[in-house]
Design a protein around this motif. Sequence first.
Motif, PDB file in Angstrom:
ATOM      1  N   LEU A  49       0.866  -1.176   0.000  1.00 31.56           N
ATOM      2  CA  LEU A  49       0.000   0.000   0.000  1.00 31.56           C
ATOM      3  C   LEU A  49       0.905   1.229   0.000  1.00 31.56           C
ATOM      4  CD1 LEU A  49      -2.457  -1.290   2.726  1.00 31.56           C
ATOM      5  CD2 LEU A  49      -2.836  -1.267   0.276  1.00 31.56           C
ATOM      6  N   VAL A  50       0.989   1.893  -1.148  1.00 31.87           N
ATOM      7  CA  VAL A  50       1.902   3.014  -1.325  1.00 31.87           C
ATOM      8  C   VAL A  50       1.627   4.084  -0.265  1.00 31.87           C
ATOM      9  CG1 VAL A  50       2.671   4.789  -2.946  1.00 31.87           C
ATOM     10  CG2 VAL A  50       2.083   2.518  -3.775  1.00 31.87           C
ATOM     11  N   LEU A  55       2.338  -5.462   3.715  1.00 30.39           N
ATOM     12  CA  LEU A  55       1.952  -6.628   4.511  1.00 30.39           C
ATOM     13  C   LEU A  55       2.526  -7.850   3.807  1.00 30.39           C
ATOM     14  CD1 LEU A  55      -1.729  -5.565   4.927  1.00 30.39           C
ATOM     15  CD2 LEU A  55      -0.169  -5.882   6.825  1.00 30.39           C
ATOM     16  N   THR A  56       3.323  -8.641   4.515  1.00 32.05           N
ATOM     17  CA  THR A  56       3.902  -9.841   3.918  1.00 32.05           C
ATOM     18  C   THR A  56       3.566 -11.050   4.771  1.00 32.05           C
ATOM     19  OG1 THR A  56       5.977  -9.411   5.070  1.00 32.05           O
ATOM     20  CG2 THR A  56       5.861  -8.680   2.809  1.00 32.05           C
ATOM     21  N   VAL A  57       3.499 -12.210   4.110  1.00 28.72           N
ATOM     22  CA  VAL A  57       3.267 -13.477   4.799  1.00 28.72           C
ATOM     23  C   VAL A  57       4.629 -14.124   5.008  1.00 28.72           C
ATOM     24  CG1 VAL A  57       2.137 -15.712   4.679  1.00 28.72           C
ATOM     25  CG2 VAL A  57       1.018 -13.713   3.706  1.00 28.72           C
ATOM     26  N   ARG A  58       4.964 -14.421   6.248  1.00 24.79           N
ATOM     27  CA  ARG A  58       6.254 -15.030   6.579  1.00 24.79           C
ATOM     28  C   ARG A  58       6.049 -16.431   7.111  1.00 24.79           C
ATOM     29  NH1 ARG A  58       9.288 -11.438  10.803  1.00 24.79           N
ATOM     30  NH2 ARG A  58       8.944 -13.434  11.738  1.00 24.79           N
ATOM     31  N   ASP A  59       6.988 -17.292   6.809  1.00 22.02           N
ATOM     32  CA  ASP A  59       6.989 -18.656   7.358  1.00 22.02           C
ATOM     33  C   ASP A  59       7.840 -18.667   8.622  1.00 22.02           C
ATOM     34  OD1 ASP A  59       5.442 -19.844   5.337  1.00 22.02           O
ATOM     35  OD2 ASP A  59       7.199 -20.012   4.041  1.00 22.02           O
ATOM     36  N   ARG A  85       5.426  -3.852   7.448  1.00 22.98           N
ATOM     37  CA  ARG A  85       6.580  -2.949   7.406  1.00 22.98           C
ATOM     38  C   ARG A  85       6.074  -1.592   6.929  1.00 22.98           C
ATOM     39  NH1 ARG A  85      11.092  -0.920   4.811  1.00 22.98           N
ATOM     40  NH2 ARG A  85      13.049  -1.384   5.719  1.00 22.98           N
ATOM     41  N   PRO A  86       6.085  -0.595   7.807  1.00 19.68           N
ATOM     42  CA  PRO A  86       5.567   0.725   7.419  1.00 19.68           C
ATOM     43  C   PRO A  86       6.455   1.379   6.367  1.00 19.68           C
ATOM     44  CG  PRO A  86       6.539   0.819   9.601  1.00 19.68           C
ATOM     45  CD  PRO A  86       6.580  -0.615   9.175  1.00 19.68           C
ATOM     46  N   SER A  87       5.854   2.231   5.540  1.00 19.65           N
ATOM     47  CA  SER A  87       6.623   2.962   4.537  1.00 19.65           C
ATOM     48  C   SER A  87       7.491   4.002   5.229  1.00 19.65           C
ATOM     49  CB  SER A  87       5.688   3.642   3.550  1.00 19.65           C
ATOM     50  OG  SER A  87       5.006   4.701   4.193  1.00 19.65           O
TER      51      SER A  87
END
Length: 96
Positions: A49-50, A55-59, A85-87
């Motif tokens: 989201l610019v 938002l990422t999916v982590r294992d 992770r914020p911009s």
Amino acid sequence: MKKKNVTRKELAISVNEKLGVSQRNAAEIVDTVFAIMKTTMVAGESIKLVQFGTLTVRDKSPRRGRNPRTGESMTITKRQMVSFRPSKRLRERLNK
């Protein structure tokens, strides 16, 4: 100072006020956006989201842990989690 959460209903009210659509349509817009975000993350893809963040999916791998109640050692199974992770721009505004 008590922190307040923003609810889906409050988001829908904001969409209603900003765009001038009915509250029912605003609620559908908000629900649709969240449904698309959910489906994307379940598929294992990231959402960028610019000017807001990613938002990422982590294992997470399995690890040793313990039950705090009994002290018994156990293995915590592998799982996936969402990380945000914020911009750079958002971080700067938060830290003013």
